[in-house]
Design a protein around this motif. Sequence first.
Motif, mmCIF file in Angstrom:
data_model
loop_
_atom_site.group_PDB
_atom_site.id
_atom_site.type_symbol
_atom_site.label_atom_id
_atom_site.label_comp_id
_atom_site.label_asym_id
_atom_site.label_seq_id
_atom_site.Cartn_x
_atom_site.Cartn_y
_atom_site.Cartn_z
ATOM 1 N N THR A 92 -58.327 79.802 35.076
ATOM 2 C CA THR A 92 -57.044 80.031 35.473
ATOM 3 C C THR A 92 -56.410 78.807 35.744
ATOM 4 O OG1 THR A 92 -57.672 80.195 37.803
ATOM 5 C CG2 THR A 92 -58.008 82.085 36.469
ATOM 6 N N ILE A 106 -45.415 78.354 30.050
ATOM 7 C CA ILE A 106 -46.540 79.558 30.545
ATOM 8 C C ILE A 106 -47.000 80.417 29.396
ATOM 9 C CG2 ILE A 106 -46.448 81.604 31.782
ATOM 10 C CD1 ILE A 106 -44.605 80.181 33.751
ATOM 11 N N SER A 107 -46.149 80.453 28.487
ATOM 12 C CA SER A 107 -46.202 81.456 27.310
ATOM 13 C C SER A 107 -47.043 80.710 26.488
ATOM 14 C CB SER A 107 -44.988 81.684 26.330
ATOM 15 O OG SER A 107 -45.230 82.395 25.292
ATOM 16 N N GLU A 110 -50.721 80.876 28.355
ATOM 17 C CA GLU A 110 -51.529 82.105 28.340
ATOM 18 C C GLU A 110 -52.195 82.296 27.022
ATOM 19 O OE1 GLU A 110 -48.337 84.673 30.926
ATOM 20 O OE2 GLU A 110 -48.004 84.418 28.904
ATOM 21 N N GLU A 114 -55.992 82.211 32.006
ATOM 22 C CA GLU A 114 -55.266 83.111 32.659
ATOM 23 C C GLU A 114 -54.027 82.235 33.634
ATOM 24 O OE1 GLU A 114 -55.667 86.027 36.945
ATOM 25 O OE2 GLU A 114 -57.690 85.230 35.642
ATOM 26 N N VAL A 115 -53.055 82.634 33.425
ATOM 27 C CA VAL A 115 -51.905 81.922 34.029
ATOM 28 C C VAL A 115 -51.731 82.715 35.521
ATOM 29 C CG1 VAL A 115 -49.423 81.237 34.193
ATOM 30 C CG2 VAL A 115 -50.920 80.896 32.299
#
Length: 359
Positions: A92, A106-107, A110, A114-115
Amino acid sequence: MRVYNFSAGPATMPVEVLERAQSELLDWSGSGMSVMEMSHRSKEFVGIAEAAEARLRSLLGVPEDYAVLFLQGGATGQFAAVPLNLAGPGATAAYVSTGAWSRKAISEAEKYLEVRTVADEAPTNYSTVPAEGSLQVPGDAAYLHYTLNETIGGVEFPYVPDAGDVPLVTDASSTILSRPLDVSRYGVIYAGAQKNLGPAGLTLVIVRKDLLDRARQETPAVLDWTAMAGAGSMLNTPPTLAWYLVGLVLEWVEEQGGLPAMAVRNRDKADLLYRAIDGSGFYSSPVEASARSWMNVPFLVPDPALEKPFLEAAAEAGLSGLGGHRSVGGMRASLYNAMPIEGVQALVDLMTDFEKQNG
């Protein structure tokens, strides 16, 4: 005739750098060839590369226990490189969402892990950053990632987030070289060159050496920091012309007085423009004052129908690149290192005249 170029990137370059590159274009230092024609393995180009790294280390105060990489792929390539180099499968990572570029990071992340989004400024329409000290970073996170300055939204962190024992990673594309930066606070700093560093085509990565050797087996070689560090950033043919131009920009920054001097001039430029916006009953800023960027200043007119006439008047006055990003509209002035204060004053004068005619 050169215009004042307020584009967010590729952005304005120092005239002195362009003139020197022009003078050396056909024959660099008596070599009989252009830098863009040289072998990247030649002693001439290796000397150019080493000088650029030495200047960067000196200007930023990069500690010896950090590797400096000159790569390709833009900051967008590093959106994938960060999780691939720092986190194994099933790991993560913590992210802060403050606008378009942090959302893109973020995209991409992912896809690989796991963000956990530890702060999301969506409720303020990304006009703020999290309050200092408010971030709760999970102790098991592989790293904490944040975007130091959101180029599109004009939102900037005025502080360095506290990540505790978790490595801190930042996209510093539109802030790098604009002021002093404490590299030792970070595990990784990355930045696309096309704002303050030089032309598009090169990406800077500064990574603490104890974070190397963590890349996943499937990491592409061109994104593998350990492989690139071992090859002097020349695992493949690097962007030689861009690397050379970055070196000239770094030399120019030294001649201007280094990063403390850059900070003073950049603060003065931003203050001049924000005073014009705030002192007007016509223009407005969509960003909370405490989170306003020095580098990218979005502003609005009272009626969107006035945006086109404003940009037309700007073009007639020799002011280019002032249209806001297509996703948000309005206007945006990017005030990178190479933008002189005379250009900002010309913009303020135009804004004053336009308000008189349309207010």
